[in-house]
Design an enzyme around this catalytic site. Structure first.
Site, PDB file in Angstrom:
ATOM      1  N   PRO A 154       0.789  -1.377   0.052  1.00 51.00           N
ATOM      2  CA  PRO A 154      -0.020   0.062   0.092  1.00 51.00           C
ATOM      3  C   PRO A 154       0.869   1.292  -0.054  1.00 51.00           C
ATOM      4  O   PRO A 154       1.823   1.352   0.891  1.00 51.00           O
ATOM      5  CB  PRO A 154      -0.890  -0.090   1.321  1.00 51.00           C
ATOM      6  CG  PRO A 154       0.021  -1.118   2.146  1.00 51.00           C
ATOM      7  CD  PRO A 154       0.703  -1.969   1.358  1.00 51.00           C
TER       8      PRO A 154
ATOM      9  N   GLN B 107      -6.405  -1.372   2.676  1.00 51.25           N
ATOM     10  CA  GLN B 107      -5.533  -0.962   4.111  1.00 51.25           C
ATOM     11  C   GLN B 107      -6.277  -0.059   4.685  1.00 51.25           C
ATOM     12  O   GLN B 107      -6.453   1.030   3.981  1.00 51.25           O
ATOM     13  CB  GLN B 107      -4.199  -0.798   3.813  1.00 51.25           C
ATOM     14  CG  GLN B 107      -3.606  -0.601   5.163  1.00 51.25           C
ATOM     15  CD  GLN B 107      -1.990  -0.042   5.063  1.00 51.25           C
ATOM     16  OE1 GLN B 107      -1.742   0.942   4.680  1.00 51.25           O
ATOM     17  NE2 GLN B 107      -0.959  -0.933   5.436  1.00 51.25           N
TER      18      GLN B 107
ATOM     19  N   CYS C  83       2.958   2.973   9.685  1.00 54.44           N
ATOM     20  CA  CYS C  83       2.822   4.474   9.051  1.00 54.44           C
ATOM     21  C   CYS C  83       3.359   5.405  10.019  1.00 54.44           C
ATOM     22  O   CYS C  83       2.713   5.567  11.348  1.00 54.44           O
ATOM     23  CB  CYS C  83       1.595   4.926   8.414  1.00 54.44           C
ATOM     24  SG  CYS C  83       2.099   6.465   7.818  1.00 54.44           S
TER      25      CYS C  83
ATOM     26  N   GLY D 164      10.265  -4.005   2.799  1.00 54.06           N
ATOM     27  CA  GLY D 164      11.092  -3.240   3.019  1.00 54.06           C
ATOM     28  C   GLY D 164      12.468  -3.283   1.993  1.00 54.06           C
ATOM     29  O   GLY D 164      13.417  -4.146   2.229  1.00 54.06           O
TER      30      GLY D 164
END
Length: 337
Positions: free
Chosen positions: A14, A67, A97, A211
């Site tokens: 997302p 999400q 986030c 990541g």
């Protein structure tokens, strides 16, 4: 009858302002099996705003996950119920986030410090949308925490207190103070070994790593240790990286989509979207296509034409065909040189 879904071996992260329905439509034309995620949407915006604006999608997008951002179980439950009615396969809670705006709303990465609240949110979402997978995306820690046990306790507690069995782990800490959201994607060190260890210690859970992953070789290496890999910016800036994922990672032997066929599908999609008169203009779609020709001889002219304000102002879908024709001319010239 429960719908059979492909495993989350690969998924697109997302990404705020990027993974909207127009990007997801394009991505689905390139890969049939990769899971797609919406950008994070505030639960309150869905409940108190126009659900159609936030939840509308094309049926071809599935498997697709919504999400949600939020920290109020009742509000998240109402949003999850609405999302299920729109045919989402999964509803994911954002616990990763780090942006100040999200922190001010008391959700995102700061929720990693409130695991009981997270469990209440996940349970409320699951009760409201029993046919959807309820999942969580989180970091390996917040601020300067360095101890693996922080993330292990977070995951272990949720495993014990909820039905959640899918954990998408961004293998960096989220620094809630002192770094911008952009810096939070690059500066905290990646600790892939923490995510591998989670899978080793919680073999019954589906653990997906996220990541800094950019190549198919890196994907293959991670899949030796965890259940799935989530790709972010690389899949946005170079969408055709997805072109052979069905074959490489899902065993699907159907031919990869050709560039000219993809452009024709995007042209037809643009015609439909513009004719619907919902306020969509060509720029809303074309901005996601800029990286499609990455690595080809005509990539520069493609990007220039699809980002030219004068060419875009009339919202002519034919611009996509004209830009592709310019790319083809460049490829022909290259083959003759």
């Amino acid at each position: 009858m429960t719908k059979k879904l492909p495993p989350r071996r690969l998924s697109i992260a997302p990404m705020l302002d990027w993974t909207d329905r127009h990007y997801r439509y394009m991505a689905r034309q390139i890969s049939r099996h990769t899971w797609l995620y919406t950008e994070m949407i505030n639960a309150g915006a869905i409940v108190y705003g126009d659900p159609e604006r936030f939840l509308l999608k094309d049926e071809c997008e599935n498997p697709v996950a919504l999400q949600l951002g939020g920290s109020e179980p009742d509000l998240l439950a109402q949003a999850a119920q609405k999302a299920a009615a729109y045919g989402y396969d999964e509803i994911n809670l954002n616990c990763g986030c780090p942006s100040p705006r999200v922190q001010k709303g008391a959700f995102g990465a700061c929720l990693m410090g409130e695991v009981d609240l997270v469990s209440g949110c996940l349970n409320a979402m699951q009760d409201a949308a029993p046919d959807c997978d309820i999942t969580v995306k989180h970091r390996i820690g917040i601020d300067r925490q360095t101890d693996y046990q922080i993330v292990a306790d977070f995951v272990g507690t949720l495993r014990d207190k909820t039905a959640c069995r899918t954990y998408i782990v961004h293998a960096r800490n989220a620094w809630l103070d002192g770094l911008s959201p952009k810096e939070n994607r690059d500066i905290p060190p990646l600790k892939y070994d923490y995510v591998y260890r989670l899978k080793h210690e919680f073999p019954d859970l589906e653990i997906i790593i996220n990541g800094g992953i950019k190549t198919n070789a890196e994907i293959a290496e991670h899949l030796r240790h965890v259940d799935g890999v989530m790709i972010g910016r690389e899949a946005y800036h170079n969408p055709m990286i997805m072109r052979n994922w069905d074959n490489l990672f899902y065993g699907d032997m159907q031919p990869e989509i050709a560039y000219d066929e993809l452009v024709q599908r995007l042209y037809a999609y643009a015609q439909t979207q513009l004719a619907a008169n919902r306020g969509t203009i060509l720029r809303h779609m074309a901005r996601h296509y800029l990286g499609l020709m990455h690595g080809l001889h005509g990539a520069k002219v493609w990007r220039r034409m699809l980002s030219d304000a004068d060419l875009l102002k009339d919202s002519r879908p034919e611009l996509l065909l004209e830009a592709w024709a310019a790319v083809e001319r460049g490829l022909q010239e290259e083959s003759l040189s």
